[in-house]
Motif scaffolding. Structure first.
Motif, PDB file in Angstrom:
ATOM      1  N   PHE A 219       9.335   6.720  18.277  1.00  0.00           N
ATOM      2  CA  PHE A 219       8.465   7.788  17.780  1.00  0.00           C
ATOM      3  C   PHE A 219       8.742   8.089  16.312  1.00  0.00           C
ATOM      4  CE2 PHE A 219       7.733   8.442  22.282  1.00  0.00           C
ATOM      5  CZ  PHE A 219       6.383   8.803  22.312  1.00  0.00           C
ATOM      6  N   THR A 220      10.001   7.978  15.905  1.00  0.00           N
ATOM      7  CA  THR A 220      10.321   8.158  14.485  1.00  0.00           C
ATOM      8  C   THR A 220       9.675   7.060  13.647  1.00  0.00           C
ATOM      9  OG1 THR A 220      12.438   9.209  15.025  1.00  0.00           O
ATOM     10  CG2 THR A 220      12.194   8.320  12.804  1.00  0.00           C
ATOM     11  N   LEU A 221       9.805   5.821  14.104  1.00  0.00           N
ATOM     12  CA  LEU A 221       9.169   4.700  13.396  1.00  0.00           C
ATOM     13  C   LEU A 221       7.652   4.840  13.392  1.00  0.00           C
ATOM     14  CD1 LEU A 221      11.245   1.600  14.583  1.00  0.00           C
ATOM     15  CD2 LEU A 221      11.113   2.533  12.266  1.00  0.00           C
ATOM     16  N   GLY A 222       7.087   5.303  14.516  1.00  0.00           N
ATOM     17  CA  GLY A 222       5.641   5.508  14.582  1.00  0.00           C
ATOM     18  C   GLY A 222       5.173   6.486  13.527  1.00  0.00           C
ATOM     19  N   GLY A 223       5.922   7.576  13.329  1.00  0.00           N
ATOM     20  CA  GLY A 223       5.581   8.542  12.287  1.00  0.00           C
ATOM     21  C   GLY A 223       5.696   7.946  10.900  1.00  0.00           C
ATOM     22  N   ILE A 224       6.749   7.162  10.676  1.00  0.00           N
ATOM     23  CA  ILE A 224       6.941   6.514   9.367  1.00  0.00           C
ATOM     24  C   ILE A 224       5.828   5.507   9.092  1.00  0.00           C
ATOM     25  CG2 ILE A 224       8.443   4.959   8.051  1.00  0.00           C
ATOM     26  CD1 ILE A 224      10.824   6.325   9.497  1.00  0.00           C
ATOM     27  N   PHE A 225       5.488   4.702  10.098  1.00  0.00           N
ATOM     28  CA  PHE A 225       4.396   3.736   9.930  1.00  0.00           C
ATOM     29  C   PHE A 225       3.099   4.445   9.571  1.00  0.00           C
ATOM     30  CE2 PHE A 225       6.416   0.455  13.028  1.00  0.00           C
ATOM     31  CZ  PHE A 225       7.246   0.022  12.006  1.00  0.00           C
ATOM     32  N   PHE A 226       2.865   5.596  10.192  1.00  0.00           N
ATOM     33  CA  PHE A 226       1.651   6.346   9.889  1.00  0.00           C
ATOM     34  C   PHE A 226       1.684   6.872   8.453  1.00  0.00           C
ATOM     35  CE2 PHE A 226      -0.848  10.234   9.658  1.00  0.00           C
ATOM     36  CZ  PHE A 226      -2.067   9.769  10.107  1.00  0.00           C
ATOM     37  N   GLY A 227       2.857   7.356   8.012  1.00  0.00           N
ATOM     38  CA  GLY A 227       2.978   7.842   6.644  1.00  0.00           C
ATOM     39  C   GLY A 227       2.699   6.751   5.622  1.00  0.00           C
ATOM     40  N   ILE A 228       3.161   5.530   5.899  1.00  0.00           N
ATOM     41  CA  ILE A 228       2.900   4.391   5.004  1.00  0.00           C
ATOM     42  C   ILE A 228       1.396   4.135   4.902  1.00  0.00           C
ATOM     43  CG2 ILE A 228       3.178   1.888   4.743  1.00  0.00           C
ATOM     44  CD1 ILE A 228       5.957   2.252   6.077  1.00  0.00           C
ATOM     45  N   TYR A 229       0.735   4.173   6.046  1.00  0.00           N
ATOM     46  CA  TYR A 229      -0.721   3.973   6.072  1.00  0.00           C
ATOM     47  C   TYR A 229      -1.434   5.045   5.254  1.00  0.00           C
ATOM     48  CZ  TYR A 229      -5.215   5.281   8.235  1.00  0.00           C
ATOM     49  OH  TYR A 229      -6.498   5.699   8.465  1.00  0.00           O
ATOM     50  N   MET A 230      -0.997   6.315   5.381  1.00  0.00           N
ATOM     51  CA  MET A 230      -1.646   7.394   4.636  1.00  0.00           C
ATOM     52  C   MET A 230      -1.446   7.232   3.130  1.00  0.00           C
ATOM     53  SD  MET A 230      -3.305   9.257   6.762  1.00  0.00           S
ATOM     54  CE  MET A 230      -3.721  10.690   5.777  1.00  0.00           C
ATOM     55  N   LEU A 231      -0.278   6.708   2.731  1.00  0.00           N
ATOM     56  CA  LEU A 231      -0.048   6.450   1.317  1.00  0.00           C
ATOM     57  C   LEU A 231      -0.990   5.365   0.794  1.00  0.00           C
ATOM     58  CD1 LEU A 231       3.868   6.530   1.061  1.00  0.00           C
ATOM     59  CD2 LEU A 231       2.249   8.192   0.114  1.00  0.00           C
ATOM     60  N   ILE A 232      -1.246   4.350   1.619  1.00  0.00           N
ATOM     61  CA  ILE A 232      -2.131   3.254   1.210  1.00  0.00           C
ATOM     62  C   ILE A 232      -3.548   3.764   0.956  1.00  0.00           C
ATOM     63  CG2 ILE A 232      -3.233   1.100   1.965  1.00  0.00           C
ATOM     64  CD1 ILE A 232      -0.660   0.503   3.550  1.00  0.00           C
ATOM     65  N   ILE A 233      -4.031   4.640   1.839  1.00  0.00           N
ATOM     66  CA  ILE A 233      -5.432   5.075   1.741  1.00  0.00           C
ATOM     67  C   ILE A 233      -5.622   6.328   0.883  1.00  0.00           C
ATOM     68  CG2 ILE A 233      -5.978   4.070   3.991  1.00  0.00           C
ATOM     69  CD1 ILE A 233      -6.027   6.976   5.079  1.00  0.00           C
ATOM     70  N   PHE A 234      -4.521   6.914   0.391  1.00  0.00           N
ATOM     71  CA  PHE A 234      -4.619   8.162  -0.375  1.00  0.00           C
ATOM     72  C   PHE A 234      -5.536   8.018  -1.581  1.00  0.00           C
ATOM     73  CE2 PHE A 234      -2.719  11.553  -3.153  1.00  0.00           C
ATOM     74  CZ  PHE A 234      -3.021  12.626  -2.315  1.00  0.00           C
ATOM     75  N   ALA A 235      -5.527   6.836  -2.197  1.00  0.00           N
ATOM     76  CA  ALA A 235      -6.319   6.606  -3.411  1.00  0.00           C
ATOM     77  C   ALA A 235      -7.822   6.580  -3.151  1.00  0.00           C
ATOM     78  CB  ALA A 235      -5.894   5.291  -4.067  1.00  0.00           C
TER      79      ALA A 235
END
Length: 332
Positions: A219-235
């Motif tokens: 679940f910790t990794l799942g949250g981190i993976f999601f954060g990485i995705y949000m950084l990618i699409i932030f732009a």
């Protein structure tokens, strides 16, 4: 050579983490993320992203920190409440699929057709196959999401030729209040997925030989993976989209929505059992057209505003129950 199923059973950590990330992302993560940045500004949107990232990590922590939490959420009343919340999650995913194609040459009718088709397919597949099928389809789908997200973001930045949308910092009271409140609304979200509790039980039972792991780490990794995705699409809030990019973006959002739709429908089977779950899943497909006018943000806000009271109340009850049991044990 090991099959994909055998690879999962021998080392399920990353498969769980990707499935958790894919389930939690939801179709609104991209659409609402862009809307939050454009409407309220950079800082409120960043606060919203932080809440999104922390939510699954918090779930994994509390699921083991509060001893009675799983017992409360496995009770019939909470399963039914969370199962009904998953109906709204499924509708949200279908709304997003329909809406995102409205900006493409295919039109929103194509999006509606895709949403109906996927819902019907998962209605059948999950009824027959269940847990492993859901984990594996989520994992593969999320790897495709990462690839498409990078392609869409880079291509959109290049296509904009420096002509970016103007975005405020959003430091005024109202935007900041919206960012904080919507971030708080996110935190109870993972608790409404019976599928997430099923992962905990499945990891402990291992009836089919799947290796037991530290599932809190998943679940910790799942949250981190999601954060990485949000950084990618932030732009994407700053850029302009060509018709071709709009179509690719629609495909990306549909793949994101597919994972949440499948996990929501599977959660309904978990909450209500196969027979009743089948009827409810048929019903959510049949009555979806009534909820289409709410849109993606409207549907998400309605669902999030309702669920927070049930989930916070259930967590508080579990904590109180565990405290009372602990005191009784000390007295004995």
């Amino acid at each position: 050579m090991f099959s994909i199923k055998e690879k999962f059973q021998n080392n399920p950590l990353l498969y769980y983490a990707l499935s958790i990330c894919a389930t939690w992302a939801g179709i609104g993560s991209l659409m609402n993320g862009v809307a939050m940045t454009q409407t309220y500004g950079i800082v409120p949107s960043a606060i919203w992203v932080f809440g999104n990232t922390v939510a699954c990590i918090l779930f994994g922590y509390l699921a083991f920190k509060i001893p009675k939490l799983r017992e409360v959420f496995s009770s019939k009343i909470m399963l039914w409440i969370c199962g009904l919340m998953c109906v709204f999650q499924a509708w949200l995913s279908m709304n997003g699929m329909q809406a995102v194609f409205s900006d493409t040459i295919l039109g929103e009718d194509s999006g509606a057709f895709i949403a109906y088709a996927e819902a019907i397919i998962f209605l059948i597949i999950l009824f027959r196959c269940g847990m492993i099928r859901n984990v594996l389809t989520d994992g593969f789908g999320w790897l495709v999401v990462y690839l498409l997200a990078v392609i869409v973001t880079i291509a959109a930045l290049v296509h904009s030729h420096g002509n970016f949308n103007t975005i405020s910092m959003g430091l005024e009271y109202e935007p900041m209040a919206q960012g904080i409140w919507k971030s708080i609304l996110l935190l109870p979200g993972p608790f409404t997925y019976p599928y997430f509790f099923k992962i905990l039980d499945y990891n402990e039972d291992n009836k089919d030989g799947t290796k037991k792991i530290d599932v809190q780490k998943a679940f910790t990794l799942g949250g981190i993976f999601f954060g990485i995705y949000m950084l990618i699409i932030f732009a994407l809030a700053w850029v302009q989209f060509s018709p071709v990019l709009n179509l690719i973006k629609a495909v990306l959002i549909t793949i994101i929505g597919t994972s949440t739709l499948s996990s929501s429908m599977y959660s309904i089977y978990i909450a209500f059992g196969k027979k009743m779950g089948l009827l409810i899943n048929i019903g959510l497909i049949a009555f979806w057209h009534i909820l289409i006018p709410l849109g993606v943000m409207g549907m998400w806000t309605l669902m999030a505003s309702v669920r927070i009271y049930f989930i916070v109340g259930a967590i508080a009850f579990a904590y109180l129950w565990a405290t009372i049991e602990k005191r009784k044990a000390v007295q004995l």
